[in-house]
Design a protein around this motif. Structure first.
Motif, PDB file in Angstrom:
ATOM      1  N   VAL A 148       0.839  -1.196   0.000  1.00 59.60           N
ATOM      2  CA  VAL A 148       0.000   0.000   0.000  1.00 59.60           C
ATOM      3  C   VAL A 148       0.874   1.246   0.000  1.00 59.60           C
ATOM      4  CG1 VAL A 148      -1.727   1.300   1.308  1.00 59.60           C
ATOM      5  CG2 VAL A 148      -1.854  -1.197   1.229  1.00 59.60           C
ATOM      6  N   GLY A 149       0.534   2.203  -0.852  1.00 57.86           N
ATOM      7  CA  GLY A 149       1.237   3.480  -0.882  1.00 57.86           C
ATOM      8  C   GLY A 149       2.148   3.625  -2.080  1.00 57.86           C
ATOM      9  N   SER A 150       2.343   4.868  -2.508  1.00 62.67           N
ATOM     10  CA  SER A 150       3.099   5.143  -3.732  1.00 62.67           C
ATOM     11  C   SER A 150       4.558   4.724  -3.630  1.00 62.67           C
ATOM     12  CB  SER A 150       3.005   6.634  -4.076  1.00 62.67           C
ATOM     13  OG  SER A 150       3.523   7.434  -3.010  1.00 62.67           O
ATOM     14  N   LEU A 151       5.161   4.850  -2.449  1.00 58.90           N
ATOM     15  CA  LEU A 151       6.566   4.463  -2.306  1.00 58.90           C
ATOM     16  C   LEU A 151       6.768   2.974  -2.587  1.00 58.90           C
ATOM     17  CD1 LEU A 151       7.542   6.472   0.907  1.00 58.90           C
ATOM     18  CD2 LEU A 151       8.079   7.028  -1.469  1.00 58.90           C
ATOM     19  N   LYS A 152       5.890   2.166  -2.020  1.00 60.71           N
ATOM     20  CA  LYS A 152       6.033   0.719  -2.230  1.00 60.71           C
ATOM     21  C   LYS A 152       5.666   0.336  -3.660  1.00 60.71           C
ATOM     22  CE  LYS A 152       5.960  -1.250   2.344  1.00 60.71           C
ATOM     23  NZ  LYS A 152       6.214   0.010   3.051  1.00 60.71           N
ATOM     24  N   LEU A 153       4.686   0.985  -4.234  1.00 60.29           N
ATOM     25  CA  LEU A 153       4.284   0.616  -5.588  1.00 60.29           C
ATOM     26  C   LEU A 153       5.365   0.962  -6.603  1.00 60.29           C
ATOM     27  CD1 LEU A 153       0.480   1.469  -5.605  1.00 60.29           C
ATOM     28  CD2 LEU A 153       1.633  -0.685  -5.093  1.00 60.29           C
ATOM     29  N   ALA A 154       6.081   2.039  -6.384  1.00 62.99           N
ATOM     30  CA  ALA A 154       7.204   2.379  -7.270  1.00 62.99           C
ATOM     31  C   ALA A 154       8.288   1.294  -7.180  1.00 62.99           C
ATOM     32  CB  ALA A 154       7.767   3.742  -6.905  1.00 62.99           C
ATOM     33  N   ARG A 155       8.568   0.851  -5.979  1.00 63.83           N
ATOM     34  CA  ARG A 155       9.560  -0.234  -5.812  1.00 63.83           C
ATOM     35  C   ARG A 155       9.050  -1.541  -6.417  1.00 63.83           C
ATOM     36  NH1 ARG A 155      10.246  -0.400   0.369  1.00 63.83           N
ATOM     37  NH2 ARG A 155      11.551  -2.230  -0.104  1.00 63.83           N
ATOM     38  N   LEU A 156       7.753  -1.790  -6.274  1.00 66.32           N
ATOM     39  CA  LEU A 156       7.179  -3.011  -6.837  1.00 66.32           C
ATOM     40  C   LEU A 156       7.338  -3.030  -8.355  1.00 66.32           C
ATOM     41  CD1 LEU A 156       5.502  -5.626  -6.464  1.00 66.32           C
ATOM     42  CD2 LEU A 156       3.450  -4.203  -6.694  1.00 66.32           C
ATOM     43  N   VAL A 157       7.060  -1.909  -9.001  1.00 66.76           N
ATOM     44  CA  VAL A 157       7.219  -1.822 -10.455  1.00 66.76           C
ATOM     45  C   VAL A 157       8.674  -2.080 -10.847  1.00 66.76           C
ATOM     46  CG1 VAL A 157       7.202  -0.227 -12.407  1.00 66.76           C
ATOM     47  CG2 VAL A 157       5.225  -0.336 -10.871  1.00 66.76           C
ATOM     48  N   ALA A 158       9.609  -1.472 -10.123  1.00 70.21           N
ATOM     49  CA  ALA A 158      11.031  -1.680 -10.424  1.00 70.21           C
ATOM     50  C   ALA A 158      11.414  -3.144 -10.234  1.00 70.21           C
ATOM     51  CB  ALA A 158      11.881  -0.782  -9.534  1.00 70.21           C
ATOM     52  N   LEU A 159      10.879  -3.768  -9.192  1.00 74.18           N
ATOM     53  CA  LEU A 159      11.178  -5.182  -8.947  1.00 74.18           C
ATOM     54  C   LEU A 159      10.599  -6.058 -10.051  1.00 74.18           C
ATOM     55  CD1 LEU A 159      12.352  -7.242  -6.910  1.00 74.18           C
ATOM     56  CD2 LEU A 159      10.078  -7.330  -5.863  1.00 74.18           C
ATOM     57  N   ALA A 160       9.395  -5.738 -10.492  1.00 70.64           N
ATOM     58  CA  ALA A 160       8.734  -6.537 -11.523  1.00 70.64           C
ATOM     59  C   ALA A 160       9.514  -6.524 -12.835  1.00 70.64           C
ATOM     60  CB  ALA A 160       7.311  -6.034 -11.746  1.00 70.64           C
ATOM     61  N   ARG A 161      10.278  -5.496 -13.065  1.00 66.64           N
ATOM     62  CA  ARG A 161      11.067  -5.404 -14.306  1.00 66.64           C
ATOM     63  C   ARG A 161      12.240  -6.381 -14.302  1.00 66.64           C
ATOM     64  NH1 ARG A 161       9.167  -1.677 -17.510  1.00 66.64           N
ATOM     65  NH2 ARG A 161       8.250   0.274 -16.748  1.00 66.64           N
ATOM     66  N   ALA A 201      -9.564  -2.055  -3.653  1.00 70.83           N
ATOM     67  CA  ALA A 201      -8.834  -0.797  -3.728  1.00 70.83           C
ATOM     68  C   ALA A 201      -7.326  -1.029  -3.796  1.00 70.83           C
ATOM     69  CB  ALA A 201      -9.186   0.078  -2.526  1.00 70.83           C
ATOM     70  N   THR A 202      -6.839  -2.005  -3.059  1.00 75.76           N
ATOM     71  CA  THR A 202      -5.410  -2.329  -3.104  1.00 75.76           C
ATOM     72  C   THR A 202      -5.021  -2.821  -4.487  1.00 75.76           C
ATOM     73  OG1 THR A 202      -5.495  -2.946  -0.768  1.00 75.76           O
ATOM     74  CG2 THR A 202      -3.588  -3.703  -2.035  1.00 75.76           C
ATOM     75  N   ALA A 203      -5.849  -3.686  -5.062  1.00 77.96           N
ATOM     76  CA  ALA A 203      -5.581  -4.208  -6.401  1.00 77.96           C
ATOM     77  C   ALA A 203      -5.632  -3.096  -7.442  1.00 77.96           C
ATOM     78  CB  ALA A 203      -6.585  -5.300  -6.743  1.00 77.96           C
ATOM     79  N   GLU A 204      -6.577  -2.188  -7.303  1.00 78.37           N
ATOM     80  CA  GLU A 204      -6.700  -1.083  -8.270  1.00 78.37           C
ATOM     81  C   GLU A 204      -5.463  -0.192  -8.241  1.00 78.37           C
ATOM     82  OE1 GLU A 204     -11.576  -0.509  -8.425  1.00 78.37           O
ATOM     83  OE2 GLU A 204     -10.378   0.603  -6.951  1.00 78.37           O
ATOM     84  N   ALA A 205      -4.935   0.093  -7.059  1.00 78.73           N
ATOM     85  CA  ALA A 205      -3.739   0.937  -6.964  1.00 78.73           C
ATOM     86  C   ALA A 205      -2.532   0.244  -7.592  1.00 78.73           C
ATOM     87  CB  ALA A 205      -3.463   1.277  -5.501  1.00 78.73           C
ATOM     88  N   ILE A 206      -2.393  -1.056  -7.353  1.00 79.35           N
ATOM     89  CA  ILE A 206      -1.295  -1.802  -7.968  1.00 79.35           C
ATOM     90  C   ILE A 206      -1.445  -1.803  -9.483  1.00 79.35           C
ATOM     91  CG2 ILE A 206      -0.256  -4.091  -8.199  1.00 79.35           C
ATOM     92  CD1 ILE A 206      -1.015  -4.590  -5.268  1.00 79.35           C
ATOM     93  N   SER A 207      -2.662  -2.020  -9.963  1.00 78.99           N
ATOM     94  CA  SER A 207      -2.920  -2.022 -11.404  1.00 78.99           C
ATOM     95  C   SER A 207      -2.560  -0.685 -12.036  1.00 78.99           C
ATOM     96  CB  SER A 207      -4.391  -2.352 -11.667  1.00 78.99           C
ATOM     97  OG  SER A 207      -4.721  -2.164 -13.021  1.00 78.99           O
TER      98      SER A 207
END
Length: 368
Positions: free
Chosen positions: A86-99, A112-118
């Motif tokens: 949850v939160g923009s900081l973690k989602l930015a790291r998640l995107v970088a990790l997914a790469r 709501a959690t799924a929508e933010a990740i999407s």
């Protein structure tokens, strides 16, 4: 190097017991025809992870994004983050990790959690994340009710959100640790497994593929592996084991691979030995059993309990006639090994009574 050369307190891992534990759980999963995705929060070690993957684990489970980053740095290519991000900081790291991780998935229990990740994934482009819906089978910590309308709605939402792939359902059946005996433990495992299978069936009936039905507990792994409809188990503690696993019959004394080596620094009274391992080495966790005794671990083979633990001092209760002197070494079996590992920078690896290596606890302190 002999054990006498180790300064204390030290976290000591018996390599032979560790390897046997890894092989045995892999064999349990293989015999049942289910995937094994061990929870790496127990060991936080790239060395142990490699043993598990080499033995047949399909990938690893982690609790936190920071742990996932460490294992990705170590070359692990299939990771499940079993925690809502949850939160923009973690989602930015998640995107970088997914790469950089070929197969990465996350757990969610809210639309709501799924929508933010999407949204984060879609904005980045070129990424697809697997998603698992977390089900509450009785622990009442995270997750949605089994086979509920809310669970089905979450699966449907994930299925249509860009950048996400609905993989299935997962749970941690931690409530089973309150079982009084083997029969109650088996029954608790069966109840949780049934709830998960029903959940998957409800999602499939709503038109969403639900390939994964994943259970997560060392104490119940031997029961869950053979339950019809279960496709994956995620035990963690089994690699090292502890007093809680002994109490639940999921480990034997031979399977106790990790102990905390401590030195007796004082004999304040006839019935007490003070060791240099307190709560900062053993934690304050009780055994994960119903009506747990108020102790902090026990001396290996002798069963003498650590009855008091301040930050740096542990007081061991001695039976009448025990011969223990200042300077003696005592191996302490922790009540709950997972948080103990996180307190040490490295583990001393022992084979046939000799220290053969030191393995860093690579993901130590990765709480974010």
């Amino acid at each position: 190097m002999t054990l006498d050369a180790l300064d204390t307190p030290a976290l000591v891992v018996d390599l032979e017991a560790l390897r046997a534990n890894v092989v045995a759980m892999a064999a349990t999963a293989d015999a049942a025809g289910v995937a094994l995705r061990p929870h790496a929060k127990t060991h936080k070690s790239l060395h142990v992870a490699r043993l598990q993957l080499d033995a047949g684990a399909v990938g690893l489970t982690v609790a936190k994004l920071g742990e996932a980053e460490v294992f990705a740095d170590g070359g692990v290519e299939d990771l499940l983050i079993a925690y809502p991000l949850v939160g923009s900081l973690k989602l930015a790291r998640l995107v970088a990790l997914a790469r950089r991780v070929p197969r990465l998935s996350v757990a969610v229990d809210a639309i709501a959690t799924a929508e933010a990740i999407s949204a984060a994934v879609a904005a980045a482009g070129g990424i697809e994340l697997g998603v698992r819906a977390e089900v509450d089978t009785g622990m009442h910590r995270l997750g949605l009710a089994p086979a509920s309308d809310e669970l089905v709605a979450l699966a449907q939402a994930v299925d249509r959100l860009p950048g996400l792939r609905f993989d299935g359902v997962m749970t941690h059946e931690g409530q089973a640790y309150q079982a009084r005996d083997e029969a109650e433990l088996a029954a608790a495992a069966a109840t949780a497994c049934d709830a998960m299978v029903r959940s998957a069936e409800a999602i499939r009936a709503a038109g969403v593929d639900c390939a994964v039905v994943s259970m997560g507990s060392t104490a119940t792994a031997r029961f869950a592996a053979g339950h019809p409809g279960v496709t994956e188990i995620r035990p963690g503690t089994y690699v090292f084991n502890d007093r809680s696993q002994l109490a639940h019959g999921s480990a034997t004394v031979a399977g106790l691979a990790a102990t905390v080596l401590a030195t007796v620094v004082s004999r304040p009274s006839a019935g007490i030995a003070c060791i240099d391992a307190g709560a900062k080495a053993l934690t304050s966790d009780r055994m994960i059993v119903r009506d747990a005794a108020p102790d902090y671990g026990a001396v290996a083979e002798r069963g003498w309990p650590v009855v008091r633990a301040s930050e740096e001092h542990g007081l061991v209760a001695l039976p009448e006639g025990a011969v223990v002197a200042v300077g003696d070494r005592l191996a302490i079996v922790p009540n709950h090994i997972c948080p103990v590992v996180n307190l040490f920078d490295a583990v001393a690896v022992v084979e046939r009574g000799r220290v053969v290596d030191h393995w860093p606890v690579a993901a130590r302190g990765r709480m974010t």
